[in-house]
Scaffold this motif. Structure first.
Motif, PDB file in Angstrom:
ATOM      1  N   THR A 309      -3.571   0.481  -6.200  1.00  0.00           N
ATOM      2  CA  THR A 309      -4.616   1.076  -7.036  1.00  0.00           C
ATOM      3  C   THR A 309      -4.034   1.520  -8.373  1.00  0.00           C
ATOM      4  OG1 THR A 309      -5.941   1.809  -5.144  1.00  0.00           O
ATOM      5  CG2 THR A 309      -6.238   3.005  -7.216  1.00  0.00           C
ATOM      6  N   LEU A 310      -2.866   2.148  -8.323  1.00  0.00           N
ATOM      7  CA  LEU A 310      -2.215   2.593  -9.556  1.00  0.00           C
ATOM      8  C   LEU A 310      -1.873   1.401 -10.451  1.00  0.00           C
ATOM      9  CD1 LEU A 310      -0.917   4.937 -11.175  1.00  0.00           C
ATOM     10  CD2 LEU A 310       1.206   4.456  -9.928  1.00  0.00           C
ATOM     11  N   ARG A 311      -1.356   0.330  -9.861  1.00  0.00           N
ATOM     12  CA  ARG A 311      -0.982  -0.840 -10.653  1.00  0.00           C
ATOM     13  C   ARG A 311      -2.199  -1.456 -11.333  1.00  0.00           C
ATOM     14  NH1 ARG A 311      -1.634  -5.774  -9.379  1.00  0.00           N
ATOM     15  NH2 ARG A 311      -1.913  -5.289  -7.154  1.00  0.00           N
ATOM     16  N   ARG A 312      -3.291  -1.638 -10.591  1.00  0.00           N
ATOM     17  CA  ARG A 312      -4.494  -2.230 -11.185  1.00  0.00           C
ATOM     18  C   ARG A 312      -5.056  -1.353 -12.299  1.00  0.00           C
ATOM     19  NH1 ARG A 312      -5.621  -3.694  -5.613  1.00  0.00           N
ATOM     20  NH2 ARG A 312      -6.840  -1.768  -5.379  1.00  0.00           N
ATOM     21  N   ALA A 313      -5.047  -0.037 -12.069  1.00  0.00           N
ATOM     22  CA  ALA A 313      -5.583   0.879 -13.077  1.00  0.00           C
ATOM     23  C   ALA A 313      -4.728   0.871 -14.339  1.00  0.00           C
ATOM     24  CB  ALA A 313      -5.670   2.291 -12.494  1.00  0.00           C
TER      25      ALA A 313
END
Length: 414
Positions: A309-313
């Motif tokens: 989630t952090l990477r996509r955001a």
């Protein structure tokens, strides 16, 4: 014969509820303890009749009519009294009492006195010409259903009820003015009048509606069936249903209790009433915002707050920092809720999504300041390009990150 609210199959209302008792016997035993406080409210309602009748003048007495009737559910023992202390004993012996109360008056003074003692202390505002008021109450073992008709417009100020109070409007309108609100409810809408521990104010305009009340602890028992119990007492956090379908289900459940369960003779079995009350509480939890939703959403959001989630955001922010994006856009790009993306940044990056967006924009502004021509560019222009409308705040944030002012960087460009 009625039809099931969930699947539309023909269903005998009383038999269906009785069949459900065997699988929820333990829950029903707990529900009996909730009946005591509701019964106390019922006795207060009955006291209102005597007080209202005694306080009105002889002229008002001619304009006020009150009747009461009681039905006893047969049991092995007969108890003539209706004291609260004996309530649980009568339930244990298989006996319960249902009462029907009727109030009909054109006296505002008698109506105010009656409402104050039947519900909670309140003041009626306005002096309308048509003052006809009709109230019919059916009450049995922890469940109270009232039908009210006011042929005029009035405002009211009321103290906390101490009960879950749901209102289904049939005609006219009701306006909630609590804490400066102006929420209007019309025919077909069902809503929570106020949290049990909060006072409320409002107005009604030639309204006909149904009030249904039960003890707040029944919500806890309903929430615990088939799901993990919440860490504290369950509370309703919103007054309107979450959508139109939820509103219709809540309204039809109240109508079912009013027209099928609390009707007679004969009086309903107390176990049927207890199961019906828990069913109403479960429908209310499904229809109205509440703390069980919050706990469940918290668990889901916490689960989704992983490094993917952090990477996509982060990727979305870095590719779109020049656009007018916000938290909802970042969350949608990461395929999670806004709260989940906030959890991911806090857990894995020690910042927030908007904090990271500001950091990226500062680095882009820093790059532009280093490469821009001071003769044709300004700090204000570059700051605005990256979404910094307040030049002073931009300069402070820039200096904190780079140890120099934006103007200094622009003058010493590469």
């Amino acid at each position: 014969m009625t039809r099931s609210a969930c699947c539309g199959r023909p269903l005998d209302s009383t038999n269906a509820l009785v069949l459900h008792l065997h699988t929820h016997a333990s829950t029903l035993r707990g529900l009996r303890f909730a009946a005591e406080s509701a019964a106390l409210r019922f006795l207060t309602f009955q006291g209102a009749v005597n007080a209202a009748t005694c306080r009105i003048t002889s002229a008002e007495r001619r304009r006020t009519r009150f009747t009461t009737s009681a039905m006893l559910v047969p049991g092995p023992a007969h108890c003539a009294s209706y004291d609260v202390a004996g309530l649980l004993r009568r339930c244990a012996h298989g006996e319960a009492k249902m009462k029907t109360e009727r109030f009909d008056s054109r006296s505002l003074e008698a109506t105010e006195e009656f409402l104050s003692r039947a519900y909670t202390p309140m003041r009626i505002g306005g002096r309308p010409n048509d003052t006809q008021t009709q109230i019919v109450r059916n009450a049995a073992e922890g469940l109270i259903v009232d039908r009210l008709t006011f042929g005029y417009t009035m405002s009211y100020t009321a103290n906390p009820l101490g009960l879950i109070c749901l209102i289904a409007v049939h005609s006219g309108t009701m306006v909630d003015t609590t804490e400066g609100r102006s929420d209007v409810y019309g025919p077909g809408e069902t809503f929570l009048i106020a949290p049990p521990d909060r006072p409320y104010t409002g107005a009604l305009h030639s309204a006909r509606y149904t009030i249904t009340m039960f003890d707040p602890t029944v919500l806890d028992k309903a929430a615990a069936v088939g799901a993990q119990a919440a860490p504290g007492p369950v509370r309703l956090t919103g007054q309107r249903a979450v959508d139109g379908g939820a509103n219709r289900r809540l309204g039809s459940t109240i109508a079912f209790l009013r027209d099928q369960v609390l009707t007679g003779p004969p009086a309903p079995d107390p176990l049927v009433v207890a199961t019906a009350t828990q069913h109403l509480a479960a429908v209310a939890l499904a229809a109205l915002p509440n703390t069980t939703d919050r706990e469940e959403h918290h668990r889901i959001d916490s689960r989704d707050a992983h490094t993917d989630t952090l990477r996509r955001a982060r990727t979305f922010i870095e590719e779109n920092a020049h656009r007018a994006i916000g938290l909802s856009d970042i969350a949608a790009a990461a395929f999670v809720t806004p709260r989940a993306v906030q959890y991911a940044f806090s857990r894995h990056a020690d910042t927030s999504p908007l904090g990271y967006l500001r950091h990226v924009r500062l680095t882009r502004a820093h790059h532009d300041l280093k490469t821009a021509d001071p003769a044709t560019s300004s700090v204000t222009q570059i700051a605005a390009r990256w979404g910094f409308a307040h030049i002073g705040r931009f300069a402070a944030a820039y200096r904190q990150l780079y140890g120099a002012t934006p103007a200094t960087t622009l003058r010493t460009r590469s």
